[in-house]
Design an enzyme around this catalytic site. Structure first.
Site, mmCIF file in Angstrom:
data_model
loop_
_atom_site.group_PDB
_atom_site.id
_atom_site.type_symbol
_atom_site.label_atom_id
_atom_site.label_comp_id
_atom_site.label_asym_id
_atom_site.label_seq_id
_atom_site.Cartn_x
_atom_site.Cartn_y
_atom_site.Cartn_z
ATOM 1 N N LYS A 1 45.989 31.551 38.187
ATOM 2 C CA LYS A 1 47.136 31.557 37.267
ATOM 3 C C LYS A 1 48.228 32.454 37.820
ATOM 4 O O LYS A 1 47.977 33.375 38.613
ATOM 5 C CB LYS A 1 46.745 32.033 35.861
ATOM 6 C CG LYS A 1 46.260 33.498 35.741
ATOM 7 C CD LYS A 1 47.355 34.513 35.569
ATOM 8 C CE LYS A 1 46.798 35.934 35.656
ATOM 9 N NZ LYS A 1 47.735 36.954 36.008
ATOM 10 N N PRO B 1 43.084 33.908 45.898
ATOM 11 C CA PRO B 1 43.130 35.222 46.543
ATOM 12 C C PRO B 1 42.363 36.276 45.739
ATOM 13 O O PRO B 1 42.479 36.314 44.512
ATOM 14 C CB PRO B 1 44.623 35.543 46.570
ATOM 15 C CG PRO B 1 45.313 34.224 46.496
ATOM 16 C CD PRO B 1 44.417 33.323 45.711
ATOM 17 N N ALA C 1 41.521 39.878 44.258
ATOM 18 C CA ALA C 1 42.296 41.063 43.822
ATOM 19 C C ALA C 1 43.789 40.877 44.093
ATOM 20 O O ALA C 1 44.476 41.793 44.515
ATOM 21 C CB ALA C 1 41.789 42.340 44.499
ATOM 22 N N GLY C 2 44.274 39.668 43.831
ATOM 23 C CA GLY C 2 45.668 39.350 44.146
ATOM 24 C C GLY C 2 46.571 39.259 42.935
ATOM 25 O O GLY C 2 47.758 38.982 43.070
ATOM 26 N N GLY C 3 46.024 39.443 41.733
ATOM 27 C CA GLY C 3 46.833 39.309 40.518
ATOM 28 C C GLY C 3 46.884 37.870 40.024
ATOM 29 O O GLY C 3 47.694 37.533 39.165
ATOM 30 N N ALA D 1 44.083 36.278 38.856
ATOM 31 C CA ALA D 1 42.981 36.117 37.903
ATOM 32 C C ALA D 1 41.784 35.356 38.469
ATOM 33 O O ALA D 1 41.126 34.608 37.744
ATOM 34 C CB ALA D 1 43.474 35.462 36.603
ATOM 35 N N GLY D 2 41.487 35.571 39.739
ATOM 36 C CA GLY D 2 40.343 34.899 40.354
ATOM 37 C C GLY D 2 39.021 35.258 39.687
ATOM 38 O O GLY D 2 38.181 34.379 39.456
ATOM 39 N N GLY D 3 38.827 36.507 39.363
ATOM 40 C CA GLY D 3 37.586 36.939 38.698
ATOM 41 C C GLY D 3 37.469 36.319 37.315
ATOM 42 O O GLY D 3 36.405 35.837 36.919
ATOM 43 N N ALA E 1 38.897 33.550 36.387
ATOM 44 C CA ALA E 1 38.686 32.119 36.595
ATOM 45 C C ALA E 1 37.195 31.834 36.796
ATOM 46 O O ALA E 1 36.651 30.883 36.231
ATOM 47 C CB ALA E 1 39.480 31.654 37.818
ATOM 48 N N ASP F 1 42.389 37.435 30.647
ATOM 49 C CA ASP F 1 42.862 36.215 31.302
ATOM 50 C C ASP F 1 41.826 35.080 31.296
ATOM 51 O O ASP F 1 42.102 33.994 31.792
ATOM 52 C CB ASP F 1 43.211 36.502 32.771
ATOM 53 C CG ASP F 1 44.408 37.441 32.911
ATOM 54 O OD1 ASP F 1 45.263 37.441 32.008
ATOM 55 O OD2 ASP F 1 44.471 38.158 33.916
#
Ligand code: C5P
Length: 303
Positions: free
Chosen positions: A11, A96, A98-100, A102-104, A106, A138
């Site tokens: 996101k 990415p 820790a890229g901002g 929201a991978g974690g 997701a 998120d």
């Protein structure tokens, strides 16, 4: 029980307006999320015990233990329905780390959808959304995707009317930024200006109008992120990255969430390709990715 694979998008926040720090440590937000076509694929398989494996770019930066948000999601869901959380969860990272973006979060959303199917639970959306909101601000948005307004700490969602497809270029940084550290830096910067308490955050009318019209130029002009100065203070290099994109003629430039990924809105596929080359040549980032949005939220991938 056949393995279940779920694909889930990253996101970005088209707007991220941050209010004062609340007593629970969170900040009230008015945000507009958009899901973009960078994906993680998460597969769950019945196993003797709960374990997690991760592959993909910078997978080493993702915890492979009980602190992993997908693992916490599985434990929370299993606890709710009285099952043992015995699955092997495999995550293929395309978002990415820790890229901002929201991978974690997701991965947590994908884990909920995957285990719901693996265990034949058929929970309704509101129940999954409840579990999601407890896991992180998120996570609910990663379930729904598309374009949506987020209120509260970001977990209270309303659909946003949006027309058209937007083209994005992302400049990925060498190293991640910690979300709590960026919010803390925002508080510190605001504290240096006593009496300058932010007003209660509101969704921008200009941004909503641009989305309704499908007007990419107007959307580019309306992008705002209150965390940008804080991230720039912790990582001055980000200002340079933004500058390269702006000079190149991007319709808009904005930090992704708490950063450090920078997002550039461009006119079309062609301009995305050109800007990607320009950012790489300027040497202002680790790598560049292109994507479009909005895309749908976490969904099961059929064989
Ligand atoms: O909800 P989540 O676990 O993703 O939030 C991570 C951290 O980001 C929180 O612990 C808090 O420091 C910060 N945060 C915040 N206000 C929000 C969302 C996140 O201060 N609305």
């Amino acid at each position: 029980m056949r393995p279940v694979t779920v694909r889930v998008p990253a996101k970005i926040n088209l707007q991220l307006s941050v209010g004062v720090r609340r007593d629970d440590g969170y900040h009230d937000l008015a945000t507009v999320f958009q899901a973009v076509s960078l994906y993680d694929d998460l597969t769950v398989t019945a196993a003797r015990r709960l374990r997690v494996t991760i592959t993909g770019d910078h997978a080493g930066g993702v915890p492979a233990d009980e602190t992993n948000l997908a693992v916490r999601a599985i434990v929370a869901l299993a606890g709710r329905v009285g099952l043992n959380p015995d699955v092997h969860v495999h995550v293929r990272k395309g978002i990415p780390v820790a890229g901002g973006m929201a991978g974690g979060s997701a991965d947590a959303a994908a884990a909920l959808v995957a285990c719901d199917a693996l265990w034949g639970l058929r929970l309704d959306r509101t129940e999954l959304m409840d579990v999601a909101a407890e896991l992180g601000s998120d996570v609910p948005f990663a379930l729904v995707g598309g374009t949506a307004i987020g209120l509260g700490r970001g977990e209270r969602l309303m659909p946003a009317l949006a027309r058209g497809t937007y083209h994005w270029v992302f400049a990925l940084a060498e190293e991640g930024l910690s979300t709590p550290a960026v919010y803390a830096e925002l508080d510190r910067l605001r504290g240096r200006r006593p009496g300058a308490n932010p007003a209660a955050p509101n969704v921008s009318e200009a941004l909503m109008t641009a989305l309704r019209a499908g007007d990419a130029a107007a959307l580019g002009a309306a992008l705002t992120n209150d965390l940008q100065p804080a991230a720039g203070s912790l990582r001055p290099q980000l200002r340079l990255t933004m500058e390269v994109g702006r000079e190149y003629g991007a319709l808009g430039a904005i930090l992704c969430g708490s950063g450090p990924t920078c997002a550039f809105l461009v006119r079309d596929h062609e301009q995305a390709l050109d800007l990607a080359v320009a950012l790489s040549a300027a040497g202002v980032c680790r790598s560049v990715k292109r994507a479009h949005g909005p895309v749908h939220g976490a969904r099961i991938v059929d064989d």
